[in-house]
Design an enzyme around this catalytic site. Structure first.
Site: not given
Ligand code: GLU
Length: 278
Positions: A252
């Site tokens: 991430k």
């Molecule tokens: N907010 C999530 C992320 O950054 C992605 C969620 C989604 O695409 O369902 O990993």
């Protein structure tokens, strides 16, 4: 067709994010559809406005355009709480006071392998009785788990991604045994990723969810919730993950692959597309 990109503003966008955003954007454009943006900032401790600003900047630099307004999860807490209150009143949720360590201790029966679902070990059910709603008790400010056996039904979704193409079946049995009582409200957030993503995709009218393969297993939870909440089930497209030269998927916060860094080094958005095989 309506697609979306839903980043969390907790760090720089890297090549993996670029891939996801471009795929969702291009898919909508190719179909004459709409591409939307959502900022997933329910983690108040980690989400920062400066990261959010940089997301817009990086996406624009990549040449992506989206239809406004941008949805921000931090502005939708009351919507999440309303849904939680309705589930609570139907006795579909219970308070859970277990720490991660309590759960690990409760499931460490040496004789059998511990089942692991998309959210980690399957919850052993410690608080199912003690955390149950007392008559008339309003929605508490606590961690809340879903009684999975009270809502799970056999259900389906359509997948168009590379690895699992076709109609997918989710069984009630899988949800109970291998996923279990997931947390729908974290105490520190008042909601959860799973609940928010499902309510937001429905509110934005998303028809095709384009996202990384790492979220494939979580989709069973999302589709189960969509069915329980009588929300439409979108088509899912889980795409390949961008990996570094050692084959490890980008974390991430892989700052080394930050789009901003390539920009600073003089790369163009066409270079980025080439680097990620688009
Ligand atoms: N907010 C999530 C992320 O950054 C992605 C969620 C989604 O695409 O369902 O990993």
């Amino acid at each position: 067709m309506i697609t979306r990109f839903a980043p969390s503003p907790t760090g720089p966008l890297h090549l993996g994010h670029a891939y996801s955003a471009i795929r969702a954007h291009d898919m909508a454009r190719a179909a004459g559809g709409r591409f939307l943006l959502r900022i997933e900032d329910i983690d108040r401790a980690r989400a920062k406005p400066e990261w959010e600003a940089r997301i817009y900047d990086d996406l624009r630099w990549l040449g992506l355009t989206w239809e406004g307004p941008v949805m921000r999860q931090s502005e939708r807490l009351n919507i999440y709480r309303q849904t939680l209150a309705a589930l609570w009143e139907q006795d579909l949720l219970y308070r859970c006071s277990c720490t991660r360590r309590d759960i690990e201790a409760a499931v460490s029966a040496p004789q059998e392998g511990v089942p692991r679902g998309p959210d980690g070990v399957v919850y052993p059910g410690t608080c199912r009785t003690s955390g149950a709603r007392r008559p008339g008790e309003p929605l508490p400010d606590a961690a809340l788990r879903l009684y999975m056996d009270r809502i799970a039904t056999d259900c389906h979704f359509d997948e168009t991604g590379e690895a699992h193409r076709g109609r997918q079946t989710i069984t009630r049995d899988h949800m109970i045994r291998e996923v279990g009582d997931v947390v729908l409200a974290r105490r520190d957030m008042g909601t959860s990723y799973h609940l928010s993503v499902v309510l937001d995709d429905a509110a934005q009218g998303v028809t095709h969810v384009v996202r990384g393969e790492d979220l494939f297993e979580a989709t069973a939870i999302h589709v189960t919730l969509q069915n329980a909440l009588h929300l439409p089930v979108p088509v899912y497209h889980h795409h390949r993950l961008i990996r570094d030269e050692n084959g490890k998927r980008l974390a991430k916060r892989d700052d080394a692959r930050a789009i901003a860094l390539y920009r600073a080094e003089g790369a163009t958005s066409a270079d980025i597309r080439r680097m990620i095989g688009l």
